[in-house]
Design a protein around this motif. Structure first.
Motif, PDB file in Angstrom:
ATOM      1  N   GLN A 188      34.386  49.011  27.058  1.00 58.36           N
ATOM      2  CA  GLN A 188      34.575  47.652  26.535  1.00 58.36           C
ATOM      3  C   GLN A 188      35.789  46.996  27.167  1.00 58.36           C
ATOM      4  O   GLN A 188      35.766  45.796  27.482  1.00 58.36           O
ATOM      5  CB  GLN A 188      34.729  47.691  25.014  1.00 58.36           C
ATOM      6  CG  GLN A 188      33.444  48.021  24.274  1.00 58.36           C
ATOM      7  CD  GLN A 188      33.654  48.085  22.771  1.00 58.36           C
ATOM      8  OE1 GLN A 188      34.745  47.831  22.277  1.00 58.36           O
ATOM      9  NE2 GLN A 188      32.603  48.423  22.047  1.00 58.36           N
ATOM     10  N   THR A 189      36.845  47.774  27.353  1.00 55.80           N
ATOM     11  CA  THR A 189      38.056  47.228  27.971  1.00 55.80           C
ATOM     12  C   THR A 189      37.768  46.771  29.399  1.00 55.80           C
ATOM     13  O   THR A 189      38.222  45.703  29.823  1.00 55.80           O
ATOM     14  CB  THR A 189      39.178  48.290  27.967  1.00 55.80           C
ATOM     15  OG1 THR A 189      39.442  48.681  26.624  1.00 55.80           O
ATOM     16  CG2 THR A 189      40.447  47.762  28.593  1.00 55.80           C
TER      17      THR A 189
ATOM     18  N   ASP B   6      38.995  38.390  34.181  1.00 55.18           N
ATOM     19  CA  ASP B   6      39.189  38.072  35.600  1.00 55.18           C
ATOM     20  C   ASP B   6      38.293  36.910  36.021  1.00 55.18           C
ATOM     21  O   ASP B   6      38.732  36.005  36.754  1.00 55.18           O
ATOM     22  CB  ASP B   6      38.896  39.299  36.460  1.00 55.18           C
ATOM     23  CG  ASP B   6      39.922  40.409  36.264  1.00 55.18           C
ATOM     24  OD1 ASP B   6      41.026  40.119  35.750  1.00 55.18           O
ATOM     25  OD2 ASP B   6      39.617  41.569  36.620  1.00 55.18           O
ATOM     26  N   GLN B   7      37.040  36.930  35.540  1.00 60.45           N
ATOM     27  CA  GLN B   7      36.112  35.846  35.867  1.00 60.45           C
ATOM     28  C   GLN B   7      36.602  34.528  35.275  1.00 60.45           C
ATOM     29  O   GLN B   7      36.577  33.481  35.945  1.00 60.45           O
ATOM     30  CB  GLN B   7      34.714  36.176  35.339  1.00 60.45           C
ATOM     31  CG  GLN B   7      33.663  35.135  35.677  1.00 60.45           C
ATOM     32  CD  GLN B   7      32.293  35.511  35.135  1.00 60.45           C
ATOM     33  OE1 GLN B   7      32.129  36.577  34.552  1.00 60.45           O
ATOM     34  NE2 GLN B   7      31.332  34.628  35.313  1.00 60.45           N
ATOM     35  N   ALA B   8      37.068  34.571  34.014  1.00 63.53           N
ATOM     36  CA  ALA B   8      37.575  33.352  33.377  1.00 63.53           C
ATOM     37  C   ALA B   8      38.798  32.825  34.114  1.00 63.53           C
ATOM     38  O   ALA B   8      38.957  31.613  34.304  1.00 63.53           O
ATOM     39  CB  ALA B   8      37.914  33.633  31.919  1.00 63.53           C
TER      40      ALA B   8
ATOM     41  N   ALA C  95      39.446  33.307  37.304  1.00 65.74           N
ATOM     42  CA  ALA C  95      38.973  32.743  38.578  1.00 65.74           C
ATOM     43  C   ALA C  95      38.368  31.360  38.358  1.00 65.74           C
ATOM     44  O   ALA C  95      38.616  30.427  39.144  1.00 65.74           O
ATOM     45  CB  ALA C  95      37.949  33.684  39.209  1.00 65.74           C
ATOM     46  N   GLU C  96      37.577  31.200  37.281  1.00 60.39           N
ATOM     47  CA  GLU C  96      36.987  29.891  36.982  1.00 60.39           C
ATOM     48  C   GLU C  96      38.073  28.873  36.673  1.00 60.39           C
ATOM     49  O   GLU C  96      38.016  27.718  37.112  1.00 60.39           O
ATOM     50  CB  GLU C  96      36.024  30.009  35.799  1.00 60.39           C
ATOM     51  CG  GLU C  96      34.737  30.767  36.128  1.00 60.39           C
ATOM     52  CD  GLU C  96      33.856  30.973  34.912  1.00 60.39           C
ATOM     53  OE1 GLU C  96      34.245  30.537  33.800  1.00 60.39           O
ATOM     54  OE2 GLU C  96      32.785  31.580  35.059  1.00 60.39           O
ATOM     55  N   ARG C  97      39.068  29.296  35.892  1.00 62.75           N
ATOM     56  CA  ARG C  97      40.177  28.390  35.580  1.00 62.75           C
ATOM     57  C   ARG C  97      40.897  27.960  36.848  1.00 62.75           C
ATOM     58  O   ARG C  97      41.224  26.783  37.026  1.00 62.75           O
ATOM     59  CB  ARG C  97      41.160  29.081  34.632  1.00 62.75           C
ATOM     60  CG  ARG C  97      42.317  28.186  34.194  1.00 62.75           C
ATOM     61  CD  ARG C  97      43.510  28.961  33.763  1.00 62.75           C
ATOM     62  NE  ARG C  97      44.041  29.741  34.868  1.00 62.75           N
ATOM     63  CZ  ARG C  97      44.952  30.692  34.742  1.00 62.75           C
ATOM     64  NH1 ARG C  97      45.402  31.013  33.555  1.00 62.75           N
ATOM     65  NH2 ARG C  97      45.388  31.349  35.793  1.00 62.75           N
ATOM     66  N   ASP C  98      41.169  28.932  37.740  1.00 62.86           N
ATOM     67  CA  ASP C  98      41.859  28.610  38.989  1.00 62.86           C
ATOM     68  C   ASP C  98      41.019  27.651  39.832  1.00 62.86           C
ATOM     69  O   ASP C  98      41.559  26.715  40.438  1.00 62.86           O
ATOM     70  CB  ASP C  98      42.155  29.886  39.779  1.00 62.86           C
ATOM     71  CG  ASP C  98      43.213  30.757  39.096  1.00 62.86           C
ATOM     72  OD1 ASP C  98      43.932  30.234  38.205  1.00 62.86           O
ATOM     73  OD2 ASP C  98      43.317  31.946  39.451  1.00 62.86           O
ATOM     74  N   ALA C  99      39.679  27.891  39.842  1.00 65.99           N
ATOM     75  CA  ALA C  99      38.799  27.000  40.613  1.00 65.99           C
ATOM     76  C   ALA C  99      38.823  25.593  40.032  1.00 65.99           C
ATOM     77  O   ALA C  99      38.891  24.590  40.771  1.00 65.99           O
ATOM     78  CB  ALA C  99      37.375  27.552  40.625  1.00 65.99           C
TER      79      ALA C  99
END
Length: 196
Positions: free
Chosen positions: A131-132, A140-142, A144-148
């Motif tokens: 789960q961790t 990490d995906q969130a 990356a999306e935020r950075d994009a």
């Protein structure tokens, strides 16, 4: 004579100290001999009531020594006299050994219970680790999306600034151009008005 007096005082003081040490608590224990006899009176010449096993907890009736004997009540509720040299304030080694054996058995049972829980805890640990890892991947995906999104917003802001600068420059250029044309036009008109 002085020697006899000193010896007598020493004997009396040691007897008093022994009496005070044993008289304080009401609970005592039979020492580590196999068993001792309980008498009906304070002496070996009195009738034997029975025997008391080593390590048995007894209650001191009066707490005062009489002729080297204490009046006691044993674990079978018998009241009688036993020799003071067989009475201890601490539990016997036999009782201590039994208590330690019980504690050891209890500790071993707790250890077995804990060992039985180890596979379940390891499974839970594995599940939590999975789960961790999933949550970390989502994080990490969130990120990356935020950075994009932030990069896209910065690019849009930069584009808007460039457009505003372009529009402002164009307006300024048009205004300047119109100003020059109007100035030229008005100055020619004045010249023509002057000739008329």
């Amino acid at each position: 004579m002085l020697k006899h007096l000193c010896v007598a005082l020493l004997f009396i003081s040691s007897a008093l100290i022994t009496k005070m040490a044993i008289a304080a608590p009401s609970t005592a224990y039979i020492s580590d001999d196999l068993y001792i006899f309980m008498h009906s009176g304070a002496g070996k010449n009195y009738r034997i009531i029975g025997s008391v096993n080593a390590g048995t907890e007894i209650k001191l009736v009066t707490g005062t020594e009489n002729n080297g004997f204490f009046e006691v009540v044993d674990d079978k509720e018998r009241q009688g006299w036993v020799e003071s040299k067989y009475i201890n304030q601490e539990q016997s080694l036999k009782v201590k050994h039994e208590n330690l054996a019980e504690e050891l058995a209890s500790t071993q049972q707790k250890l077995r219970d804990v060992q039985a829980q180890v596979p379940q805890l390891q499974s839970m640990n594995s599940d939590l680790s999975t789960q961790t890892e999933q949550l970390q991947a989502q994080l990490d995906q969130a990120i990356a999306e935020r950075d994009a999104i932030q990069t896209k917003q910065q690019n849009l802001r930069a584009k808007e600034k460039r457009q505003l600068l372009t529009y402002g420059g164009a307006i300024a250029f048009i205004g300047l151009f119109l100003g020059i044309i109007l100035t030229i036009f008005l100055s020619r008109r004045k010249r023509y008005d002057g000739w008329a």
